[in-house]
Design a protein around this motif. Structure first.
Motif, PDB file in Angstrom:
ATOM      1  N   HIS A 178      -9.197 -19.501  -0.159  1.00  0.00           N
ATOM      2  CA  HIS A 178      -8.103 -19.976  -0.998  1.00  0.00           C
ATOM      3  C   HIS A 178      -8.590 -20.268  -2.425  1.00  0.00           C
ATOM      4  O   HIS A 178      -7.916 -19.941  -3.404  1.00  0.00           O
ATOM      5  N   LYS A 179      -9.765 -20.871  -2.536  1.00  0.00           N
ATOM      6  CA  LYS A 179     -10.291 -21.190  -3.856  1.00  0.00           C
ATOM      7  C   LYS A 179     -10.677 -19.929  -4.633  1.00  0.00           C
ATOM      8  O   LYS A 179     -10.563 -19.894  -5.859  1.00  0.00           O
ATOM      9  N   VAL A 180     -11.123 -18.894  -3.939  1.00  0.00           N
ATOM     10  CA  VAL A 180     -11.425 -17.624  -4.615  1.00  0.00           C
ATOM     11  C   VAL A 180     -10.154 -17.054  -5.228  1.00  0.00           C
ATOM     12  O   VAL A 180     -10.142 -16.600  -6.378  1.00  0.00           O
ATOM     13  N   ILE A 181      -9.076 -17.096  -4.475  1.00  0.00           N
ATOM     14  CA  ILE A 181      -7.795 -16.582  -4.987  1.00  0.00           C
ATOM     15  C   ILE A 181      -7.314 -17.432  -6.166  1.00  0.00           C
ATOM     16  O   ILE A 181      -6.805 -16.916  -7.168  1.00  0.00           O
ATOM     17  N   GLU A 182      -7.486 -18.743  -6.057  1.00  0.00           N
ATOM     18  CA  GLU A 182      -7.118 -19.630  -7.170  1.00  0.00           C
ATOM     19  C   GLU A 182      -7.932 -19.312  -8.416  1.00  0.00           C
ATOM     20  O   GLU A 182      -7.394 -19.285  -9.535  1.00  0.00           O
ATOM     21  N   ALA A 183      -9.232 -19.096  -8.240  1.00  0.00           N
ATOM     22  CA  ALA A 183     -10.102 -18.784  -9.376  1.00  0.00           C
ATOM     23  C   ALA A 183      -9.673 -17.486 -10.035  1.00  0.00           C
ATOM     24  O   ALA A 183      -9.637 -17.383 -11.271  1.00  0.00           O
ATOM     25  N   ALA A 231      -7.973  -8.977  -1.288  1.00  0.00           N
ATOM     26  CA  ALA A 231      -7.406  -7.692  -1.711  1.00  0.00           C
ATOM     27  C   ALA A 231      -5.892  -7.749  -1.839  1.00  0.00           C
ATOM     28  O   ALA A 231      -5.305  -7.109  -2.721  1.00  0.00           O
ATOM     29  N   GLN A 232      -5.269  -8.530  -0.990  1.00  0.00           N
ATOM     30  CA  GLN A 232      -3.812  -8.630  -1.023  1.00  0.00           C
ATOM     31  C   GLN A 232      -3.307  -9.543  -2.140  1.00  0.00           C
ATOM     32  O   GLN A 232      -2.100  -9.584  -2.396  1.00  0.00           O
ATOM     33  N   ASN A 233      -4.208 -10.259  -2.781  1.00  0.00           N
ATOM     34  CA  ASN A 233      -3.801 -11.212  -3.815  1.00  0.00           C
ATOM     35  C   ASN A 233      -4.435 -10.945  -5.169  1.00  0.00           C
ATOM     36  O   ASN A 233      -4.450 -11.822  -6.033  1.00  0.00           O
TER      37      ASN A 233
END
Length: 294
Positions: free
Chosen positions: A87-92, A127-129
């Motif tokens: 989740h934090k990777v996607i936020e970053a 990949a989806q985000n």
């Protein structure tokens, strides 16, 4: 993107620091010009070699934007965005201004040791985000978990055009062989081990994301590109001339060795952020002698 842009020599850039441990932007300018002027194919910003774990979020954003402006489209730029909290990777990713960034390098989750299913779901979710192409990065010596050839290939086939390459730093030539044999035609396999780059290209690998390229870009770039052209005789001569330097760069850890080499070249100060420390005087002297040979 045209994945051919990621073939050849990509350099995992160091982050220069001044004596007060702040990012040294004048030294970064010199390093960028040194690398581009000596024929590297692309730059990788905020990988392991960049001491990214010690950079604040604001420093990461400022550094990435600075490199994009300085490079000004002359070579592609890959940005490291990874972690062990999906989740934090996607936020970053969402918080970054990714203008001028060509692809993302994302490491397998470290410390919490996910299963192969967990690794697959981690990269599937990323990949989806995201909208940029992704290079997945397998480096079990640092993360504590190996991404198997089966998992890499599953991601490569299911997310063609999104997961476009793997930086394979397992040191396992058999594992890399399975990936090379069964990959989709447009999926790149990149070495993550400077000392294994030549044999890996002979097996069909497409290049390397390199530490050595920081301090020996001209010779290593020539070696890589000769090998990609099938000229293994001349490539081997260059490879053998670099193996002692490669060994020394890692004898006390990365990026301590390559920062010593860049300091010997007069490009940066020999400063690392804790918990990393400069190499010993004896190792520095050996590195300096090898640099002088170049």
């Amino acid at each position: 993107m045209d994945t051919a842009k990621l073939r050849g020599l990509g350099v995992a850039m160091v982050t220069p620091f001044s004596s007060n441990y702040q990012i040294d932007y004048p030294a970064l300018d010199k390093l960028i010009e040194f690398l581009i002027g000596n024929g590297v194919n692309y730059l990788v910003v905020q990988g392991t070699t960049a001491e990214t774990a010690t950079l604040s979020d604001s420093e990461k954003r400022q550094l990435a934007n600075y490199v994009v402006k300085k490079v000004n489209g002359r070579v592609p730029i890959v940005l490291g965005i990874g972690g062990n909290d999906t989740h934090k990777v996607i936020e970053a990713y969402a918080k970054f201004d990714l203008t001028g960034i060509d692809a993302i390098l994302s490491v397998t989750p470290y410390y919490n040791k996910p299963t192969q299913k967990g690794i697959y779901l981690h990269f599937k979710t990323i990949a989806q985000n995201t909208h940029l192409p992704i290079i997945v990065y397998n480096v079990p010596g640092r993360t504590g978990v190996n991404m198997t050839a089966e998992t890499t290939l599953k991601l490569a086939h299911e997310f063609q055009g999104k997961i476009v390459a793997v930086k394979e730093a397992s040191g396992n030539l058999t594992q890399m062989g399975y990936i090379l044999r069964d990959r989709p035609s447009n999926f790149l396999v990149l070495s993550g081990d400077d000392g294994l780059t030549l044999p890996q290209i002979s097996m069909g690998a497409d290049g390397v994301i390199s530490v050595l390229g920081n301090c020996a870009p001209a010779k290593f770039s020539r070696m890589v590109n000769l090998a990609l052209q099938g000229n293994f005789t001349d490539a081997a001569k260059l490879h053998l001339g670099l193996i002692e330097l490669i060994d020394l760069l890692f004898v006390e850890g990365n990026p301590g060795g390559v920062k010593a080499a860049l300091n010997a070249l007069g490009l940066i100060e020999n400063v690392l952020r804790l918990p990393l420390a400069p190499v010993s005087d004896s190792t520095y002297d050996k590195i300096k002698k090898e640099i002088e040979k170049l």
